[in-house]
Design a protein around this motif. Structure first.
Motif, PDB file in Angstrom:
ATOM      1  N   UNK A 142      -2.572   6.376 -16.303  1.00 15.94           N
ATOM      2  CA  UNK A 142      -2.727   7.816 -16.533  1.00 15.94           C
ATOM      3  C   UNK A 142      -1.682   8.384 -17.491  1.00 15.94           C
ATOM      4  N   UNK A 143      -0.843   7.504 -18.073  1.00 17.80           N
ATOM      5  CA  UNK A 143       0.123   7.942 -19.072  1.00 17.80           C
ATOM      6  C   UNK A 143       1.522   8.185 -18.544  1.00 17.80           C
ATOM      7  N   UNK A 144       1.681   8.225 -17.234  1.00 11.73           N
ATOM      8  CA  UNK A 144       3.025   8.425 -16.700  1.00 11.73           C
ATOM      9  C   UNK A 144       3.889   7.198 -16.991  1.00 11.73           C
ATOM     10  N   UNK A 145       5.156   7.448 -17.296  1.00 11.62           N
ATOM     11  CA  UNK A 145       6.086   6.360 -17.590  1.00 11.62           C
ATOM     12  C   UNK A 145       6.770   5.925 -16.299  1.00 11.62           C
ATOM     13  N   UNK A 146       7.076   4.633 -16.216  1.00  9.62           N
ATOM     14  CA  UNK A 146       7.714   4.075 -15.026  1.00  9.62           C
ATOM     15  C   UNK A 146       8.913   3.242 -15.443  1.00  9.62           C
TER      16      UNK A 146
ATOM     17  N   UNK B 158       0.821  -1.209   0.000  1.00 14.97           N
ATOM     18  CA  UNK B 158       0.000   0.000   0.000  1.00 14.97           C
ATOM     19  C   UNK B 158       0.856   1.260   0.000  1.00 14.97           C
ATOM     20  N   UNK B 159       1.975   1.205   0.742  1.00 13.68           N
ATOM     21  CA  UNK B 159       2.867   2.375   0.797  1.00 13.68           C
ATOM     22  C   UNK B 159       3.492   2.643  -0.570  1.00 13.68           C
ATOM     23  N   UNK B 160       3.884   1.580  -1.269  1.00  8.06           N
ATOM     24  CA  UNK B 160       4.473   1.758  -2.598  1.00  8.06           C
ATOM     25  C   UNK B 160       3.429   2.275  -3.574  1.00  8.06           C
ATOM     26  N   UNK B 161       2.210   1.744  -3.499  1.00  5.54           N
ATOM     27  CA  UNK B 161       1.138   2.228  -4.373  1.00  5.54           C
ATOM     28  C   UNK B 161       0.907   3.720  -4.166  1.00  5.54           C
ATOM     29  N   UNK B 162       0.844   4.142  -2.902  1.00  6.78           N
ATOM     30  CA  UNK B 162       0.603   5.558  -2.618  1.00  6.78           C
ATOM     31  C   UNK B 162       1.757   6.427  -3.100  1.00  6.78           C
ATOM     32  N   UNK B 163       2.987   5.923  -2.964  1.00  6.78           N
ATOM     33  CA  UNK B 163       4.139   6.697  -3.444  1.00  6.78           C
ATOM     34  C   UNK B 163       4.078   6.876  -4.953  1.00  6.78           C
ATOM     35  N   UNK B 164       3.741   5.809  -5.671  1.00  4.72           N
ATOM     36  CA  UNK B 164       3.631   5.898  -7.126  1.00  4.72           C
ATOM     37  C   UNK B 164       2.470   6.806  -7.520  1.00  4.72           C
ATOM     38  N   UNK B 165       1.355   6.675  -6.837  1.00  4.09           N
ATOM     39  CA  UNK B 165       0.187   7.485  -7.170  1.00  4.09           C
ATOM     40  C   UNK B 165       0.472   8.975  -6.967  1.00  4.09           C
ATOM     41  N   UNK B 166       1.224   9.304  -5.951  1.00  3.27           N
ATOM     42  CA  UNK B 166       1.465  10.706  -5.628  1.00  3.27           C
ATOM     43  C   UNK B 166       2.634  11.343  -6.352  1.00  3.27           C
ATOM     44  N   UNK B 167       3.355  10.588  -7.168  1.00  2.00           N
ATOM     45  CA  UNK B 167       4.527  11.134  -7.863  1.00  2.00           C
ATOM     46  C   UNK B 167       4.081  12.029  -9.018  1.00  2.00           C
ATOM     47  N   UNK B 168       4.307  13.321  -8.894  1.00  2.00           N
ATOM     48  CA  UNK B 168       3.877  14.296  -9.890  1.00  2.00           C
ATOM     49  C   UNK B 168       5.000  14.490 -10.897  1.00  2.00           C
ATOM     50  N   UNK B 169       5.013  13.656 -11.934  1.00  2.00           N
ATOM     51  CA  UNK B 169       6.112  13.681 -12.894  1.00  2.00           C
ATOM     52  C   UNK B 169       5.702  12.967 -14.174  1.00  2.00           C
ATOM     53  N   UNK B 170       6.390  13.313 -15.258  1.00  2.00           N
ATOM     54  CA  UNK B 170       6.179  12.574 -16.500  1.00  2.00           C
ATOM     55  C   UNK B 170       6.810  11.189 -16.429  1.00  2.00           C
ATOM     56  N   UNK B 171       7.889  11.068 -15.657  1.00  2.00           N
ATOM     57  CA  UNK B 171       8.619   9.804 -15.550  1.00  2.00           C
ATOM     58  C   UNK B 171       8.884   9.511 -14.080  1.00  2.00           C
ATOM     59  N   UNK B 172       8.525   8.310 -13.662  1.00  2.00           N
ATOM     60  CA  UNK B 172       8.829   7.843 -12.312  1.00  2.00           C
ATOM     61  C   UNK B 172       9.955   6.819 -12.414  1.00  2.00           C
TER      62      UNK B 172
ATOM     63  N   UNK C 145       6.507  -3.773  -8.986  1.00  2.00           N
ATOM     64  CA  UNK C 145       5.686  -4.203 -10.124  1.00  2.00           C
ATOM     65  C   UNK C 145       4.229  -4.407  -9.700  1.00  2.00           C
ATOM     66  N   UNK C 146       4.047  -5.059  -8.569  1.00  2.00           N
ATOM     67  CA  UNK C 146       2.680  -5.291  -8.100  1.00  2.00           C
ATOM     68  C   UNK C 146       1.969  -3.973  -7.816  1.00  2.00           C
ATOM     69  N   UNK C 147       2.699  -3.024  -7.220  1.00  2.00           N
ATOM     70  CA  UNK C 147       2.101  -1.719  -6.946  1.00  2.00           C
ATOM     71  C   UNK C 147       1.744  -1.005  -8.243  1.00  2.00           C
ATOM     72  N   UNK C 148       2.639  -1.101  -9.231  1.00  2.92           N
ATOM     73  CA  UNK C 148       2.376  -0.449 -10.512  1.00  2.92           C
ATOM     74  C   UNK C 148       1.194  -1.096 -11.225  1.00  2.92           C
ATOM     75  N   UNK C 149       1.070  -2.400 -11.103  1.00  2.00           N
ATOM     76  CA  UNK C 149      -0.058  -3.086 -11.724  1.00  2.00           C
ATOM     77  C   UNK C 149      -1.382  -2.627 -11.124  1.00  2.00           C
ATOM     78  N   UNK C 150      -1.363  -2.278  -9.844  1.00  2.00           N
ATOM     79  CA  UNK C 150      -2.567  -1.755  -9.213  1.00  2.00           C
ATOM     80  C   UNK C 150      -2.951  -0.395  -9.784  1.00  2.00           C
ATOM     81  N   UNK C 151      -1.990   0.260 -10.432  1.00  2.00           N
ATOM     82  CA  UNK C 151      -2.249   1.567 -11.056  1.00  2.00           C
ATOM     83  C   UNK C 151      -2.356   1.437 -12.571  1.00  2.00           C
ATOM     84  N   UNK C 152      -2.640   0.217 -13.040  1.00  2.00           N
ATOM     85  CA  UNK C 152      -2.888   0.017 -14.466  1.00  2.00           C
ATOM     86  C   UNK C 152      -1.652  -0.070 -15.320  1.00  2.00           C
ATOM     87  N   UNK C 153      -0.566  -0.624 -14.805  1.00  2.00           N
ATOM     88  CA  UNK C 153       0.686  -0.703 -15.550  1.00  2.00           C
ATOM     89  C   UNK C 153       0.522  -1.525 -16.831  1.00  2.00           C
TER      90      UNK C 153
END
Length: 396
Positions: free
Chosen positions: A282-286, A223-237, A252-260
């Protein structure tokens, strides 16, 4: 999990990346930025025939002789008259060649006595910089996609440009993961290490023209990783650590929760096999990098640098050069190997000497290296002096 060759992995990453928008900036603020337009000259440079030396402007047909001094031409103000037979004009470096004159005699070769100056024979055009000798009006000087450095800034300024159109700087969010990571200067626990990867990657991104933000390290909690990825305001994480498939590797699992949408699952490279890349819903690159600093730094050079460059309108190519290996090299295995190396020069050739210890955790070796030496997958043994590809690393 398919291991992709380095070049194919990079091509897949770059296929998902497009240049950001365009903005106009004052030329003085353009260093490190990538042009979004061609820069052409608005006039000839120099705009007039100019003197290359301090001396005397005269007609070559009059020399050798003692000539009458009729005026002076200096940088910023010229001689308004015309040099006639038997006349000379005192002239300084960069000044306009007066009408009628066609040569310059340097002051060391002339002897002045009152209103006369004795000059030796002089060929037409000697010590004269012709108008347009550097470039001409309308000539393309810098092309779109070129990164501005101080020398290119000087060229744009000499072309009459006070501002230029450049691509926006990409925002890159850096996230370290893992219970073992602590930020200096905090005191680490008995099983913790300092975060040496993200600070260096932030500096790399800044050097490559990006806007880096280093976020707080994230513990090994999904959950902490998901929230960190969700809150990253950037074109590239860019994540550091947690990229593999162990019980504590959760990125990877956290990113998959955000539609990776995974584009690169892993790379056939040493070090850096767990590196992956994808696009969030949402289009952000990881870009997921390994936690070992050397692995992260190698893959930053191979993948992050080209991505940051393409976001700014560059092609994203690696500046590969060829060198001779200082040491014999054993046959390589099935994964491409990028070895930290030291470059020297001998007998007109570039010599690359790989460090003997290539362990991916050794930050000290990376700090000493100034190049990465490429060993292709399944490369045969190579004798000392054999040609290898190297990627130079910028060092101050």
């Amino acid at each position: 999990m398919k291991l992709l060759p380095v070049d194919e992995a990079r091509a897949r990453m770059l296929a998902e990346v497009a240049a950001l928008g365009v903005e106009t900036v004052p030329l003085r603020q353009a260093v490190g930025r990538v042009l979004a337009e061609d820069v052409t000259a608005v006039r000839d440079q120099p705009p007039f025939d100019a003197s290359a030396m301090d001396g005397w402007a005269l007609r070559s047909a009059d020399a050798p002789a003692a000539l009458r001094i009729v005026g002076e031409s200096a940088a910023g103000h010229g001689y308004e008259g015309e040099v006639d037979a038997g006349q000379a004009v005192r002239i300084f470096t960069g000044a306009a060649l007066p009408k009628g004159a066609d040569t310059i005699v340097i002051q060391e070769n002339a002897q002045r006595e009152g209103d006369l100056v004795a000059v030796p024979a002089a060929a037409p055009g000697h010590n004269v910089r012709p108008a347009g000798g550097d470039f001409k009006a309308g000539q393309a000087l810098l092309s779109a996609g070129t990164r501005i450095d101080p020398w290119r800034l000087s060229l744009a300024a000499s072309a009459g440009r006070g501002e230029v159109k450049v691509h926006a700087r990409p925002r890159v969010a850096l996230i370290s993961t893992g219970e073992e990571i602590v930020e200096p200067p905090a005191a680490p626990g008995p099983y913790q290490i300092y975060d040496s990867g993200a600070p260096a990657l932030a500096a790399m991104v800044a050097a490559w023209g990006g806007l880096a933000s280093k976020l707080k390290p994230v513990r090994d909690d999904l959950d902490a990783v998901i929230e960190a990825l969700r809150g990253a305001d950037a074109e590239l994480i860019v994540t550091v650590g947690g990229a593999s498939v162990g019980d504590h590797d959760l990125v990877r699992a956290a990113a998959q929760a955000l539609g990776l949408s995974l584009k690169v699952a892993s790379v056939s490279v040493r070090p850096g096999k767990p590196t992956f890349f994808g696009v969030l819903a949402d289009g952000r690159k990881l870009l997921g990098l390994p936690g070992n600093p050397a692995s992260a730094f190698v893959c930053a050079e191979l993948f992050l640098r080209p991505i940051v460059s393409k976001l700014q309108g560059s092609a994203g190519n690696l500046p590969i050069i060829h060198a001779k290996t200082a040491l014999p090299m054993a046959a390589n295995g099935p994964r491409e190997h990028w070895m930290r190396a030291k470059l020297t020069f001998a007998d007109g050739a570039i010599i690359a000497e790989p460090y003997r210890d290539q362990d991916s955790s050794l930050v000290s070796v990376f700090a000493a290296a100034d190049a990465l030496l490429r060993r292709p997958a399944d490369a045969p043994a190579l004798e000392a002096g054999g040609l290898v590809e190297v990627l130079p690393l910028p060092r101050g």
